[in-house]
Design a protein around this motif. Structure first.
Motif: not given
Length: 436
Positions: A105-113
């Motif tokens: 299982x892979x946990x994903x998260x993201x940020x943006x600018x």
């Protein structure tokens, strides 16, 4: 396992700068991948610009014990060596880690600018609206300067100065209509231009008799026409100034500012300054357009000086015209720098032009196949802009052409022999067609 992702904020950057995007993330899990995206078309398209895959990387350390709970802090950077306008827009950093409970299982998260790329204006110019155009010397009229600024992002702040001093203008979405201060005032007799008025007529006007001075010599472009019979034609350049308008107060300026997006992501800004022109005080006045922009360390500016034309320089080719030649009379310049661009009007003194017209507009007058009757004819070039006008006269001398016998010209100035040549040519073509 937990994962937090954030991108360090950036202030607006200028085209050509080197920019580094930094993505920070904190986790207690094992790294799987990092992917940077550039988002376009309002978020519908995501373009990969950087990928890090831990499974195929020999630089990544696998020595951590994933069963031991430990916070690990990472940073991923993307460097843009020379940003362009096209680099403007949102960017996303996506991070994936393996779940501590199961490696599948892979946990994903993201940020943006959002990368805000600014561009300083690349060009600035000042021009006059609706020129060249005829102006009445006997009625005050409005005048508009236009400042065009291109290549900037965001839109710049544009203002006008007169002789180095800021102009306090009334902002308007559209030019004013029917404003009281814009109405022309009646002219005094001393304000009239009498450089072309015969002394007898001038005396009659001062005594109150005869026709009014304002109708003695109307300028070119008005409905009234000159009387070539009573006009005295000098051989030298005659300069004349427009009347001196009488204003009670300082001119009222009106300002309008608009901008439109360009396909390359920049903005074209247009600022207009409109006022009732006063040739007496506006001639040789220096106007400047000043542009302020966050990408500029100091304002840009472009300057123009309002100047009436003086002493047009006229050339005639050929210098020794012969019967049957095509003569070109051209205005090549002035004794001064003229702004705005003048309007040129050609007339023949005492008669019509060779083509039968009363006047011709343009810098060049072309006389095709001049006849001997034009010898000694005089031509006037009137150059005018809203600040004033000037007349220059030149006389055409036509010499005999030994290749053309006398009496072979028709009344229109074309050669009779040419007609015969055309007739013979037409008959020859007819015979050839019948034989084929």
């Amino acid at each position: 396992a937990y994962l937090t992702v954030s991108i360090e904020p950036l202030p607006p950057v200028v085209v050509g700068d080197a920019v580094t995007l930094k993505c920070n993330f904190k986790t207690d899990g094992k790294m799987r991948e990092i992917v940077w995206y550039r988002v376009t078309d309002g978020g519908t398209i995501k373009q990969k610009i950087f990928t890090f895959d831990a499974m195929f990387s020999t630089n990544f350390s696998h020595m951590e014990n994933y069963r031991k709970r430990e916070d690990l802090v990472y940073q991923s950077t993307v460097r843009l060596p020379e940003v362009r306008i096209s680099d403007n827009g949102p960017y996303e950093c996506h991070v994936g880690i393996y779940d501590r409970a199961t490696r599948e299982k892979v946990v994903l998260a993201s940020g943006n600018i959002f990368l805000n790329v600014m561009a300083p204006p690349t060009s600035i110019s000042v021009l006059a609206a609706d020129t060249p155009a005829p102006f009445s010397r006997y009625q005050a009229q409005n005048f508009t300067l236009v400042c065009v600024v291109s290549g900037g992002k965001p839109a710049p702040l544009v203002s006008f100065k007169r002789d180095g001093e800021p102009i306090e203008a009334t902002p308007l979405p559209e030019p004013p209509a029917g404003a009281g201060s814009w109405e022309p005032r009646n002219l005094l007799h001393r304000d009239l231009d009498d450089t072309k008025v015969p002394k007898s007529l001038a005396a009659e006007g001062e005594m109150g008799g005869g026709r009014p001075l304002a109708t003695v010599d109307p300028p070119r472009g008005l409905a009234a026409e000159r009387d070539p019979v009573t006009e005295t034609i000098p051989e030298t350049v005659v300069s004349r100034e427009f009347p001196r308008w009488v204003h009670v107060a300082e001119p009222i300026y009106y300002f309008r500012h608009t901008h439109a997006p360009v396909s390359d992501g920049t903005v074209e800004a247009r600022a207009t300054l409109t006022w009732t022109l006063n040739p007496q005080i506006d001639n040789e006045a220096l106007f400047s357009c000043e542009v302020k922009h966050p990408a500029l360390s100091m304002p840009m500016q472009s300057e123009v000086t309002l100047v009436a034309p003086k002493g047009p320089k006229i050339t005639m080719t050929p210098t020794r015209a012969r019967v049957g030649d095509t003569v070109r009379i051209l205005v090549q310049g002035f004794q001064n720098e003229v702004f705005p661009e003048p309007l040129f009007t050609w007339t023949r003194v005492g008669s019509r032009l060779l083509d039968g017209s009363t006047e011709h507009d343009g810098k060049e007058l072309v006389l095709e196949r001049v006849p001997a009757e034009l010898n000694g004819s005089m031509y006037r070039c009137t150059a005018q802009n809203p600040l004033g006008s000037t007349d220059t006269h030149t006389r055409l001398i036509v010499f005999e052409n030994p290749n053309i016998p006398r009496g072979t010209e028709d009344s229109n100035g074309s050669l009779a022999g040419h007609r015969g040549f055309r007739l013979v040519l037409a008959l020859t073509l007819t015979v050839i067609l019948e034989l084929t």
